[in-house]
Scaffold this active site. Structure first.
Site, PDB file in Angstrom:
ATOM      1  N   GLU A  11     -25.869  24.399 -20.588  1.00  0.00           N
ATOM      2  CA  GLU A  11     -26.044  24.051 -19.173  1.00  0.00           C
ATOM      3  C   GLU A  11     -24.692  23.887 -18.481  1.00  0.00           C
ATOM      4  O   GLU A  11     -24.365  22.839 -17.939  1.00  0.00           O
ATOM      5  CB  GLU A  11     -26.920  22.805 -19.028  1.00  0.00           C
ATOM      6  CG  GLU A  11     -28.343  23.040 -19.514  1.00  0.00           C
ATOM      7  CD  GLU A  11     -29.317  21.927 -19.191  1.00  0.00           C
ATOM      8  OE1 GLU A  11     -30.516  22.193 -19.090  1.00  0.00           O
ATOM      9  OE2 GLU A  11     -28.862  20.758 -19.035  1.00  0.00           O
TER      10      GLU A  11
ATOM     11  N   GLU B 278     -34.930  26.679 -22.202  1.00  0.00           N
ATOM     12  CA  GLU B 278     -35.471  25.320 -22.141  1.00  0.00           C
ATOM     13  C   GLU B 278     -36.553  25.235 -21.073  1.00  0.00           C
ATOM     14  O   GLU B 278     -36.323  25.617 -19.925  1.00  0.00           O
ATOM     15  CB  GLU B 278     -34.391  24.282 -21.798  1.00  0.00           C
ATOM     16  CG  GLU B 278     -33.340  24.069 -22.849  1.00  0.00           C
ATOM     17  CD  GLU B 278     -32.411  22.903 -22.496  1.00  0.00           C
ATOM     18  OE1 GLU B 278     -32.846  22.018 -21.721  1.00  0.00           O
ATOM     19  OE2 GLU B 278     -31.276  22.892 -22.980  1.00  0.00           O
TER      20      GLU B 278
END
Length: 377
Positions: A172, A274
């Site tokens: 991320e 995710e």
């Protein structure tokens, strides 16, 4: 009828009426659709070994106890995802556990996605803490540390007979990683660190795809900014990963638009690495859950049934990406059930689990319908 109408309406807004109708129909009889060839059906199970060490058990839907990874494979999953921290306080999510998970996954016939955080703890858009052992390093030495850490973990997996097909360089990294050296305001340095990780992957596992991963999967502007800079600075990545949690990241239509744009703009394989959705609003460990909304997405109440519907809806978006570039979907922390001692904070043994209501095992340790749904994509 009212429930199905609501589901169809919510899905139509995101992926079109036809996809929504297919989603509802596919589960009317309680069966997942036949597995598609080549589509990665995955689950992040980074917390599994810690959970097991603190007494977690896992059961099939009929209540029979079994090994969690075997249950995933029996359900149709073909890949697991596992994060790597550098030197975490609790000693979990290190090379040792990734090698063990990789061995078990291979034995069960599954692939492995290795998720490098380049931190001693959680790395995400709001924090990318430099590992303590790397503090004070010059930038040149920091690039060497990234390369050597990546090569060390992947080399250990290779020596164990496990060759991951997917490797994520950073987690991320919307605002860069290994702050402050690789932060968003140090674009050339960020690219240099990403390149060091990618080079290590190429040298140790030349057949593995090198994935760069951002959160906010519906934020096209953030992805374009990041990947335009990565391309301009020569980062040798192979694929793009996105996190997409609908209660934080907007409507599925935004994800669809972003993935379509990415496919056209960069021509790289795309993965949602995710996602998750609650099967209940209840709590099982006395530690407050992150998501307690009874209906996080309109038309999708927090229930086992709608957790399954959500998996189908987001998979339909990924599979509809142009030129067949939508390659797979991973459920985040599918096995992170609530067990005392196996909480979220590696530095605090008393910390709890705020995610157990989004796992793919219920509070009685049984596999939820969503696991079979994920395996049947």
């Amino acid at each position: 009828m009212r429930r199905r109408t609501a589901i169809a309406a919510a899905g139509a807004a995101a992926v079109g009426a036809a996809a929504a109708t297919a989603t509802t129909a596919a589960f009317a009889g309680g069966r997942p659709r036949p597995s598609g060839t080549g589509f990665v059906r995955g689950a992040d199970i980074s917390g599994l070994i810690k959970n097991e060490d603190f007494g977690a058990v896992y059961r099939r839907a009929d209540g029979r106890r079994g090994d969690a990874i075997k249950i995933l494979a029996e359900s149709g999953l073909n890949c697991i995802r596992a994060k790597v921290w550098v030197d975490p306080a609790d000693g979990y999510n290190t090379k040792t556990q990734v090698v063990e998970l990789g061995r078990r996954a291979k034995k069960a016939g599954m692939d492995l996605l290795v998720d490098f955080h380049y931190s001693d703890t959680w790395a995400d858009p709001g924090k990318q803490y430099k590992p303590a052992a790397w503090e004070g390093l010059s930038f040149a030495d920091l690039k060497t540390a990234v390369y050597e850490h990546t090569a060390d973990v992947l080399g250990a997996l290779k020596s164990a007979g496990v060759k991951p097909g997917l490797v994520q360089v950073g987690n991320e990294t919307n605002g860069g990683f290994i702050w402050p050296d690789g932060r968003w305001d140090q674009l050339e340095q960020m690219a240099g660190l990403l390149t060091a990780g990618c080079d290590a992957v190429a040298d140790v596992l030349p057949g593995a795809q090198k994935i760069l991963h951002l959160a906010e999967g519906g934020n096209s502007g953030a992805f374009q900014w990041f990947f335009d800079n990565a391309v301009a600075n020569g980062v040798p990545f192979d694929a793009i990963g996105a996190s997409f949690y609908p209660y934080w990241h907007g409507e599925l239509s935004g994800l669809a638009a972003n993935l379509d744009d990415l496919a056209t703009r960069y021509g790289k394989p795309l993965y949602v690495v995710e996602t998750a959705y609650p099967f209940t609003t209840e709590d099982s460990d006395g530690f407050g859950n992150i998501m307690t909304d009874p209906e996080p997405v309109p038309g999708y109440p927090s229930s086992p049934e709608h957790q399954s519907y959500w998996i189908e809806a987001i998979a339909d978006v990924v599979k509809a990406v142009p030129n067949g570039l939508g390659k797979g979907l991973f459920w985040w922390e599918a096995t992170w059930t609530a067990v005392a001692g196996a909480g979220w904070d590696p530095a605090d043994p008393s910390s709890g689990n705020g995610w157990e209501n989004q796992a793919l095992f219920d509070f009685d340790d049984r596999a939820l319908p969503g696991l079979r749904t994920l395996g049947g994509l």
